[in-house]
Design a protein around this motif. Structure first.
Motif, short mmCIF file in Angstrom:
data_model
loop_
_atom_site.label_atom_id
_atom_site.label_comp_id
_atom_site.label_asym_id
_atom_site.label_seq_id
_atom_site.Cartn_x
_atom_site.Cartn_y
_atom_site.Cartn_z
N ARG A 34 85.14 22.16 -56.77
CA ARG A 34 83.99 22.51 -57.53
C ARG A 34 82.93 21.41 -57.75
NH1 ARG A 34 87.23 24.61 -63.15
NH2 ARG A 34 88.30 22.51 -63.20
N ARG A 35 83.35 20.24 -57.52
CA ARG A 35 82.24 18.99 -57.53
C ARG A 35 82.90 17.96 -56.63
NH1 ARG A 35 81.14 14.17 -59.92
NH2 ARG A 35 78.89 13.76 -60.14
N PHE A 36 82.71 17.98 -55.45
CA PHE A 36 83.15 16.78 -54.56
C PHE A 36 82.65 15.60 -54.74
CE2 PHE A 36 83.13 14.65 -50.67
CZ PHE A 36 84.62 14.11 -50.66
N ASP A 37 83.29 14.42 -54.74
CA ASP A 37 82.57 13.27 -54.71
C ASP A 37 83.47 12.24 -53.98
OD1 ASP A 37 80.61 11.00 -55.50
OD2 ASP A 37 82.38 10.51 -56.72
N ALA A 38 83.20 11.75 -53.19
CA ALA A 38 84.22 10.69 -52.37
C ALA A 38 84.53 9.53 -53.37
CB ALA A 38 83.68 10.29 -51.10
N GLU A 39 83.72 8.82 -53.76
CA GLU A 39 84.10 7.89 -54.90
C GLU A 39 85.03 8.29 -55.91
OE1 GLU A 39 84.06 3.88 -55.55
OE2 GLU A 39 83.47 4.81 -53.85
N SER A 40 85.03 9.28 -56.41
CA SER A 40 86.01 9.89 -57.44
C SER A 40 87.40 10.09 -56.94
CB SER A 40 85.06 11.18 -57.82
OG SER A 40 84.03 10.97 -58.65
N VAL A 41 87.38 10.50 -55.70
CA VAL A 41 88.73 10.91 -55.15
C VAL A 41 89.29 9.46 -55.00
CG1 VAL A 41 89.78 11.20 -53.03
CG2 VAL A 41 87.83 12.76 -53.91
N TRP A 42 88.64 8.37 -54.39
CA TRP A 42 89.28 7.16 -54.41
C TRP A 42 89.72 6.50 -55.94
CZ3 TRP A 42 91.59 3.00 -53.48
CH2 TRP A 42 91.18 1.63 -53.79
N MET A 43 88.95 6.76 -56.79
CA MET A 43 89.12 6.34 -58.12
C MET A 43 90.50 6.95 -58.79
SD MET A 43 85.33 5.77 -59.50
CE MET A 43 85.79 5.23 -61.27
N ALA A 44 90.29 8.38 -58.28
CA ALA A 44 91.53 9.35 -58.79
C ALA A 44 92.86 8.54 -58.02
CB ALA A 44 91.22 10.48 -58.54
N LEU A 45 92.85 8.34 -56.70
CA LEU A 45 94.01 7.82 -55.88
C LEU A 45 94.40 6.67 -56.48
CD1 LEU A 45 95.73 7.88 -53.62
CD2 LEU A 45 94.09 6.86 -52.23
N ARG A 46 93.65 5.74 -56.98
CA ARG A 46 93.86 4.08 -57.46
C ARG A 46 94.61 4.55 -58.70
NH1 ARG A 46 88.71 0.54 -58.18
NH2 ARG A 46 88.18 2.27 -59.77
N TYR A 47 94.21 5.35 -59.71
CA TYR A 47 94.81 5.88 -60.91
C TYR A 47 96.30 6.23 -60.49
CZ TYR A 47 96.24 7.68 -65.21
OH TYR A 47 96.88 8.24 -66.44
N ALA A 48 96.38 7.08 -59.63
CA ALA A 48 97.59 7.68 -59.17
C ALA A 48 98.46 6.81 -58.82
CB ALA A 48 97.57 8.90 -58.19
N ILE A 49 98.33 5.98 -58.02
CA ILE A 49 99.22 4.73 -57.59
C ILE A 49 99.50 3.89 -58.54
CG2 ILE A 49 99.49 2.95 -55.86
CD1 ILE A 49 99.61 5.60 -54.59
#
Length: 269
Positions: A34-49
């Motif tokens: 719905r709203r892709f943003d590469a930086e958001s993906v990185w931040m989400a991954l950092r949170y998941a780890i």
């Protein structure tokens, strides 16, 4: 946010950053299409780890693998960050940007859903791509045979039934749509009402009904899995229809097409 500020944040940034990462994780995993943003993906991954979410639910890892595969900008951003990280975060990025062959192109998606876990894989694919083709597999689960009806009829008609229901329990089941009766005084007990007893029983168990939980306990593992899969299909479709207009439309269309009784439950009356 630059990587430098993420690597060495100030005290105020450290206190706010987890909340921001958590927000980005929620945004990404609720529908990155719905709203892709590469930086958001990185931040989400950092949170998941950081929260060790991959250990709790491997589907989340597969979701990030798929994001990096579908969105070149996400792959490029993680590739850029990879050399600057170490430990679990570096290991996760390595897997995501260069996954083994069996994880590429969503080869893990089932042809036919056999468990709630496989259903999660289908939802993850939709949340990454926004394509509903895979969701038709979840709708198809609602079309499966009513095995609880068959189980009750066989059990109650047995000469030595493993499951005995009192008059009060039969009355209680009627309240959930499972009406048990006899065609004549000499006939055996059987389910008399229409509908899908799989879903009626599952909904009652969700309401913590003791009689329905006792029926579930008497089932074998295969039947329990069948029941869980149909229940998960109904619940997940209903829940996602409130969050995604495309799923709501799909449910409305599915409810009008021939199939299992569960299709009628997709859209509130």
């Amino acid at each position: 946010m630059s990587h430098e500020s993420a690597a060495a944040p100030s005290s105020s940034e450290r206190s706010a950053e987890p909340n921001l990462d958590s927000t980005k994780f929620a945004e990404v995993t609720s529908g990155v299409y719905r709203r892709f943003d590469a930086e958001s993906v990185w931040m989400a991954l950092r949170y998941a780890i950081g929260q060790q979410l991959f250990e709790e639910n491997p589907t989340i890892m597969l979701m990030f693998v798929r994001i990096a595969e579908i969105y070149p900008e996400a792959h490029a951003r993680l590739q850029e960050i990879r050399s600057q990280e170490s430990g679990p975060l570096r290991q996760a990025i390595d897997l995501i940007v260069d996954p083994p062959n069996e994880l590429r192109e969503a080869k893990y998606l089932p042809d036919s859903i056999q468990s709630p876990g496989e259903m999660d894989l289908c939802w993850a694919e939709f949340l990454v791509t926004g394509k509903t083709e895979v969701i038709t597999k979840i709708v198809a689960v609602l079309d499966r045979d009513d095995r609880t009806r068959e189980f009750l009829n066989q059990t109650l008609s047995s000469e030595t039934p493993d499951l005995l229901l009192s008059d009060a329990e039969r009355t209680e089941l009627q309240q959930f749509g499972i009406g048990i009766g006899k065609l004549s005084e000499d006939a055996r007990w059987e389910v008399m009402t229409p509908g899908d007893c799989d879903l009626f029983l599952w909904l009652a168990i969700k309401d913590q009904n003791a009689t329905c939980s006792r029926i579930l306990h008497a089932m074998d593992e295969s039947l329990k899995l069948h029941l869980a899969s149909k229940g998960a299909a109904l619940w997940s479709l209903q829940a996602n229809a409130t969050q995604h207009g495309t799923i709501r439309l799909l449910c409305e269309q599915a409810s009008k097409h021939p199939g299992g009784f569960g299709r009628k439950l997709l859209v509130p009356a």
